[in-house]
Scaffold this motif. Sequence first.
Motif, PDB file in Angstrom:
ATOM      1  N   HIS A  68       0.827  -1.209   0.000  1.00  0.00           N
ATOM      2  CA  HIS A  68       0.000   0.000   0.000  1.00  0.00           C
ATOM      3  C   HIS A  68       0.862   1.260   0.000  1.00  0.00           C
ATOM      4  CE1 HIS A  68      -3.497   2.507   0.988  1.00  0.00           C
ATOM      5  NE2 HIS A  68      -2.766   3.084   1.931  1.00  0.00           N
ATOM      6  N   ARG A  69       2.042   1.198   0.613  1.00  0.00           N
ATOM      7  CA  ARG A  69       2.911   2.367   0.732  1.00  0.00           C
ATOM      8  C   ARG A  69       3.864   2.519  -0.453  1.00  0.00           C
ATOM      9  NH1 ARG A  69       0.273   4.360   3.842  1.00  0.00           N
ATOM     10  NH2 ARG A  69       0.170   4.144   6.100  1.00  0.00           N
ATOM     11  N   VAL A  70       4.319   1.402  -1.017  1.00  0.00           N
ATOM     12  CA  VAL A  70       5.396   1.432  -2.006  1.00  0.00           C
ATOM     13  C   VAL A  70       4.813   1.516  -3.417  1.00  0.00           C
ATOM     14  CG1 VAL A  70       7.422   0.235  -2.902  1.00  0.00           C
ATOM     15  CG2 VAL A  70       6.876   0.100  -0.459  1.00  0.00           C
ATOM     16  N   ARG A  71       5.210   2.568  -4.122  1.00  0.00           N
ATOM     17  CA  ARG A  71       4.735   2.750  -5.499  1.00  0.00           C
ATOM     18  C   ARG A  71       5.586   1.919  -6.467  1.00  0.00           C
ATOM     19  NH1 ARG A  71       5.538   8.248  -3.550  1.00  0.00           N
ATOM     20  NH2 ARG A  71       3.587   9.098  -2.695  1.00  0.00           N
ATOM     21  N   GLU A  72       5.118   1.803  -7.694  1.00  0.00           N
ATOM     22  CA  GLU A  72       5.802   0.952  -8.679  1.00  0.00           C
ATOM     23  C   GLU A  72       7.223   1.412  -8.977  1.00  0.00           C
ATOM     24  OE1 GLU A  72       4.893  -2.007  -9.868  1.00  0.00           O
ATOM     25  OE2 GLU A  72       3.201  -1.802  -8.481  1.00  0.00           O
ATOM     26  N   ASP A  73       7.486   2.713  -8.849  1.00  0.00           N
ATOM     27  CA  ASP A  73       8.839   3.212  -9.124  1.00  0.00           C
ATOM     28  C   ASP A  73       9.756   3.113  -7.901  1.00  0.00           C
ATOM     29  OD1 ASP A  73       7.806   5.193  -7.516  1.00  0.00           O
ATOM     30  OD2 ASP A  73       8.232   6.847  -8.910  1.00  0.00           O
ATOM     31  N   GLY A  74       9.231   2.547  -6.812  1.00  0.00           N
ATOM     32  CA  GLY A  74      10.037   2.375  -5.609  1.00  0.00           C
ATOM     33  C   GLY A  74       9.948   3.519  -4.624  1.00  0.00           C
ATOM     34  N   THR A  75       9.322   4.622  -4.996  1.00  0.00           N
ATOM     35  CA  THR A  75       9.096   5.693  -4.026  1.00  0.00           C
ATOM     36  C   THR A  75       8.054   5.229  -3.016  1.00  0.00           C
ATOM     37  OG1 THR A  75       7.465   6.755  -5.457  1.00  0.00           O
ATOM     38  CG2 THR A  75       9.763   7.527  -5.616  1.00  0.00           C
ATOM     39  N   ILE A  76       8.066   5.864  -1.852  1.00  0.00           N
ATOM     40  CA  ILE A  76       7.253   5.396  -0.739  1.00  0.00           C
ATOM     41  C   ILE A  76       6.366   6.527  -0.238  1.00  0.00           C
ATOM     42  CG2 ILE A  76       7.311   4.447   1.601  1.00  0.00           C
ATOM     43  CD1 ILE A  76      10.130   3.336   0.903  1.00  0.00           C
ATOM     44  N   ASP A  77       5.088   6.263  -0.176  1.00  0.00           N
ATOM     45  CA  ASP A  77       4.132   7.244   0.326  1.00  0.00           C
ATOM     46  C   ASP A  77       4.434   7.542   1.795  1.00  0.00           C
ATOM     47  OD1 ASP A  77       1.850   8.893   0.449  1.00  0.00           O
ATOM     48  OD2 ASP A  77       0.619   7.241   1.189  1.00  0.00           O
ATOM     49  N   GLY A  78       4.648   8.813   2.118  1.00  0.00           N
ATOM     50  CA  GLY A  78       4.911   9.208   3.496  1.00  0.00           C
ATOM     51  C   GLY A  78       6.365   9.148   3.902  1.00  0.00           C
ATOM     52  N   TYR A  79       7.259   8.909   2.947  1.00  0.00           N
ATOM     53  CA  TYR A  79       8.697   8.829   3.254  1.00  0.00           C
ATOM     54  C   TYR A  79       9.464   9.853   2.428  1.00  0.00           C
ATOM     55  CZ  TYR A  79      13.510   7.039   3.200  1.00  0.00           C
ATOM     56  OH  TYR A  79      14.881   6.908   3.266  1.00  0.00           O
ATOM     57  N   ASP A  80      10.264  10.667   3.120  1.00  0.00           N
ATOM     58  CA  ASP A  80      11.090  11.677   2.464  1.00  0.00           C
ATOM     59  C   ASP A  80      12.533  11.459   2.881  1.00  0.00           C
ATOM     60  OD1 ASP A  80      12.331  13.884   1.394  1.00  0.00           O
ATOM     61  OD2 ASP A  80      11.215  15.369   2.560  1.00  0.00           O
ATOM     62  N   VAL A  81      13.354  11.022   1.936  1.00  0.00           N
ATOM     63  CA  VAL A  81      14.774  10.788   2.222  1.00  0.00           C
ATOM     64  C   VAL A  81      15.406  12.020   2.849  1.00  0.00           C
ATOM     65  CG1 VAL A  81      17.020  10.372   1.155  1.00  0.00           C
ATOM     66  CG2 VAL A  81      15.047   9.062   0.402  1.00  0.00           C
ATOM     67  N   ASN A  82      15.043  13.185   2.354  1.00  0.00           N
ATOM     68  CA  ASN A  82      15.698  14.418   2.784  1.00  0.00           C
ATOM     69  C   ASN A  82      15.343  14.848   4.201  1.00  0.00           C
ATOM     70  OD1 ASN A  82      17.101  15.009   0.270  1.00  0.00           O
ATOM     71  ND2 ASN A  82      15.057  15.289  -0.593  1.00  0.00           N
ATOM     72  N   GLU A  83      14.394  14.151   4.813  1.00  0.00           N
ATOM     73  CA  GLU A  83      14.103  14.435   6.225  1.00  0.00           C
ATOM     74  C   GLU A  83      15.278  14.002   7.095  1.00  0.00           C
ATOM     75  OE1 GLU A  83      10.894  13.120   9.674  1.00  0.00           O
ATOM     76  OE2 GLU A  83      10.442  12.677   7.572  1.00  0.00           O
ATOM     77  N   LEU A  84      16.067  13.049   6.624  1.00  0.00           N
ATOM     78  CA  LEU A  84      17.252  12.552   7.333  1.00  0.00           C
ATOM     79  C   LEU A  84      16.913  12.150   8.764  1.00  0.00           C
ATOM     80  CD1 LEU A  84      19.969  15.035   5.984  1.00  0.00           C
ATOM     81  CD2 LEU A  84      19.415  12.738   5.162  1.00  0.00           C
TER      82      LEU A  84
END
Length: 378
Positions: free
Chosen positions: A68-84
């Motif tokens: 439910h969270r992981v999109r087909e391109d591998g991005t993740i709903d509710g996840y921001d890498v840059n939040e560190l």
Amino acid sequence: MDAIEMYINELMEKSTPDCPAWNIEKLLLGEKSDWNYIDGCMIKAILEMYAITKDSRYFEFADAFIDHRVREDGTIDGYDVNELNIDNINAGKTLFELYDLTGKEKYRKAIDLIYSQIGMMPRTEEGNFWHKNIYPNQVWLDGLYMCQPFYMEYETRFHEKKNCGDIYSQFANVKQCMSDSETGLYYHAYDSKREMFWCDKVTGLSQNFWLRALGWYSMALLDTMDKADSSDVAEVSNMKEAFLGLINAMLKYQDESGMWYQVVNLGGMDKNYLETSGSAIFSYAILKGVRLGYLPESYAQYGKKAFLGICDRYLHLEEGNMSLGGICLVAGLGGQNRRNGTFDYYMSEPIVKDDAKGVGPFLLAYTEMVRTGWTYLS
């Protein structure tokens, strides 16, 4: 099906990916769940239930939840890498297992995305990751569990062990900077710049030994060793020594009930209480440590005693349903609430029931109990 499996199934039936029944922090705020370590703890435990029972309900639930969270391109709903935020790496551990079970390429892409955060994390002068970008120069014990097992699994599976030395070094730094020679315990956090209001200006350390942080650290050592390459003999031996030392230190403070106190070494203090999440973590860590050969066989009795103590004190029927109580909702240092790490602070945080920070480790401990042949008969 025993009562504990019925309890887990009840929680699963009441949960959706956007509103999991075990994420009490989100429920109290009235917010939709996102990519977070709390759900990661629970899904990891549910996958472990699948591993020992082969009941497809557990696998199907975990896969649907993460899918439910992981999109087909591998991005993740509710996840921001840059939040560190080091916490956000933890749920990534579920992706390795689900990728192996399903072959979904989007899970492999998501693994790479989360790994990219590791390369971006700022570090202390000793070389350890900051806990979060909003907590500069700070190492928290919690963060070792949130990141290092994922980091190690990626290195050994997909990166030819290129950065394993970094992982071992970060554990060595924690032992050097955050352990207490008198008790053998570890302080909750360390400020390498000695600037935060909660730290000792000489050592940089916070004031107390918080149970769940010590638990996260024990799991960090154990689960990272479990994913390490067996050829790293000296490095893994150092981690094993640290793990054994921590468990030996904790056993000195194990209550006759089998559990441990919220502030570990102050069991006689007014308001201090036997806390479920940390006790469950140490039950799991001890039992798994014995199973993997990191602890002597005789230590299993202490893990079993902790698990049964939790069942006796905090697992009970409420309105016809099982419920697990005695769980500290959250504890940290600094932030908007100016959390100062005193004994009174750790006593002030809410105590809740059925939160994944307790239920997840309890379920992991249960899977280790089942591996020993134990069944819950109540």
